[in-house]
Design a protein around this motif. Structure first.
Motif, PDB file in Angstrom:
ATOM      1  N   UNK A   1       0.798  -1.276  -0.008  1.00  0.00           N
ATOM      2  CA  UNK A   1      -0.027  -0.038   0.025  1.00  0.00           C
ATOM      3  C   UNK A   1       0.856   1.166  -0.156  1.00  0.00           C
ATOM      4  N   UNK A   2       0.789   2.335  -1.025  1.00  0.00           N
ATOM      5  CA  UNK A   2       1.365   3.521  -0.985  1.00  0.00           C
ATOM      6  C   UNK A   2       0.800   4.490  -1.330  1.00  0.00           C
ATOM      7  N   UNK A   3       1.552   5.793  -1.112  1.00  0.00           N
ATOM      8  CA  UNK A   3       0.788   6.881  -1.539  1.00  0.00           C
ATOM      9  C   UNK A   3       1.685   7.627  -2.782  1.00  0.00           C
ATOM     10  N   UNK A   4       0.920   8.143  -3.733  1.00  0.00           N
ATOM     11  CA  UNK A   4       1.902   8.742  -4.762  1.00  0.00           C
ATOM     12  C   UNK A   4       1.496  10.271  -4.607  1.00  0.00           C
ATOM     13  N   UNK A   5       2.398  11.064  -4.430  1.00  0.00           N
ATOM     14  CA  UNK A   5       2.485  12.707  -4.701  1.00  0.00           C
ATOM     15  C   UNK A   5       3.099  13.026  -5.729  1.00  0.00           C
ATOM     16  N   UNK A   6       2.140  13.306  -6.582  1.00  0.00           N
ATOM     17  CA  UNK A   6       2.849  13.850  -8.109  1.00  0.00           C
ATOM     18  C   UNK A   6       3.326  14.846  -8.251  1.00  0.00           C
ATOM     19  N   UNK A   7       2.922  15.846  -7.434  1.00  0.00           N
ATOM     20  CA  UNK A   7       3.423  17.180  -7.388  1.00  0.00           C
ATOM     21  C   UNK A   7       4.899  17.447  -6.874  1.00  0.00           C
ATOM     22  N   UNK A   8       5.258  16.419  -5.900  1.00  0.00           N
ATOM     23  CA  UNK A   8       6.502  16.264  -5.317  1.00  0.00           C
ATOM     24  C   UNK A   8       7.373  15.236  -5.914  1.00  0.00           C
ATOM     25  N   UNK A   9       6.852  14.490  -6.771  1.00  0.00           N
ATOM     26  CA  UNK A   9       7.497  13.145  -7.467  1.00  0.00           C
ATOM     27  C   UNK A   9       7.955  12.336  -6.512  1.00  0.00           C
ATOM     28  N   UNK A  10       6.845  11.857  -5.428  1.00  0.00           N
ATOM     29  CA  UNK A  10       7.393  11.036  -4.379  1.00  0.00           C
ATOM     30  C   UNK A  10       6.182   9.962  -4.241  1.00  0.00           C
ATOM     31  N   UNK A  11       6.774   8.861  -3.738  1.00  0.00           N
ATOM     32  CA  UNK A  11       6.066   7.556  -3.450  1.00  0.00           C
ATOM     33  C   UNK A  11       6.377   7.362  -1.940  1.00  0.00           C
ATOM     34  N   UNK A  12       5.352   7.284  -1.039  1.00  0.00           N
ATOM     35  CA  UNK A  12       5.524   6.909   0.385  1.00  0.00           C
ATOM     36  C   UNK A  12       4.860   5.524   0.536  1.00  0.00           C
ATOM     37  N   UNK A  13       5.798   4.368   0.578  1.00  0.00           N
ATOM     38  CA  UNK A  13       5.292   2.923   0.842  1.00  0.00           C
ATOM     39  C   UNK A  13       4.644   2.953   2.564  1.00  0.00           C
ATOM     40  N   UNK A  14       3.372   2.776   2.563  1.00  0.00           N
ATOM     41  CA  UNK A  14       2.882   2.841   4.085  1.00  0.00           C
ATOM     42  C   UNK A  14       2.998   1.615   4.507  1.00  0.00           C
ATOM     43  N   UNK A  15       2.393   0.539   3.974  1.00  0.00           N
ATOM     44  CA  UNK A  15       2.210  -0.946   4.577  1.00  0.00           C
ATOM     45  C   UNK A  15       2.467  -2.147   3.666  1.00  0.00           C
ATOM     46  N   UNK A  16       3.157  -3.156   4.333  1.00  0.00           N
ATOM     47  CA  UNK A  16       3.120  -4.385   3.498  1.00  0.00           C
ATOM     48  C   UNK A  16       2.357  -5.449   4.408  1.00  0.00           C
ATOM     49  N   UNK A  17       1.610  -6.495   3.803  1.00  0.00           N
ATOM     50  CA  UNK A  17       1.223  -7.317   4.553  1.00  0.00           C
ATOM     51  C   UNK A  17       0.459  -8.390   3.621  1.00  0.00           C
ATOM     52  N   UNK A  18      -0.027  -9.522   4.223  1.00  0.00           N
ATOM     53  CA  UNK A  18      -0.633 -10.365   3.343  1.00  0.00           C
ATOM     54  C   UNK A  18      -2.032  -9.896   3.343  1.00  0.00           C
ATOM     55  N   UNK A  19      -2.802 -10.354   2.291  1.00  0.00           N
ATOM     56  CA  UNK A  19      -4.010  -9.911   1.692  1.00  0.00           C
ATOM     57  C   UNK A  19      -5.212  -9.806   2.807  1.00  0.00           C
ATOM     58  N   UNK A  20      -5.219 -10.794   3.653  1.00  0.00           N
ATOM     59  CA  UNK A  20      -6.183 -11.020   4.461  1.00  0.00           C
ATOM     60  C   UNK A  20      -5.986 -10.135   5.570  1.00  0.00           C
ATOM     61  N   UNK A  21      -4.796  -9.624   5.918  1.00  0.00           N
ATOM     62  CA  UNK A  21      -4.767  -8.882   6.984  1.00  0.00           C
ATOM     63  C   UNK A  21      -4.222  -7.267   6.799  1.00  0.00           C
ATOM     64  N   UNK A  22      -3.914  -6.881   5.484  1.00  0.00           N
ATOM     65  CA  UNK A  22      -3.607  -5.685   5.234  1.00  0.00           C
ATOM     66  C   UNK A  22      -4.601  -4.719   5.210  1.00  0.00           C
TER      67      UNK A  22
END
Length: 89
Positions: A61-82
């Motif tokens: 799961x991640x957030x894209x900020x196009x104006x700043x050209x950044x990607x922030x990865x917020x979470x990683x997990x298994x499908x059932x838990x994430x």
């Protein structure tokens, strides 16, 4: 080219995974720098800028900020838990 940042919770989660999964997920995260919206990406319903990609049984799961050209990865997990964890934020 986008800058990719990873939260501390993502780093901790990655360390707990097998080497094989760490490599696959790490490669997927690195590829977000050149293409933050790869094939198979889904925008999360009800969220303005949150996206998810699949890597095997895991979701990134991640957030894209196009104006700043950044990607922030917020979470990683298994499908059932994430998604349960995500909505607790």
């Amino acid at each position: 080219m986008y800058s990719v940042y990873v939260t501390k919770s993502v780093e901790k989660t990655l360390k707990k995974l097998s080497r094989r999964d760490q490599k696959r997920i790490g490669d997927a995260i690195s590829s977000l720098a050149t293409n933050p919206r790869p094939n198979g990406v889904c925008k999360l319903a009800g969220e303005n800028s949150l996206y998810r990609i699949r890597v095997g049984d895991y979701r990134i799961i991640y957030d894209i900020q196009d104006k700043k050209l950044t990607v922030l990865v917020i979470r990683i997990g298994l499908r059932g838990e994430i998604y349960r964890e995500l909505w607790k934020l």
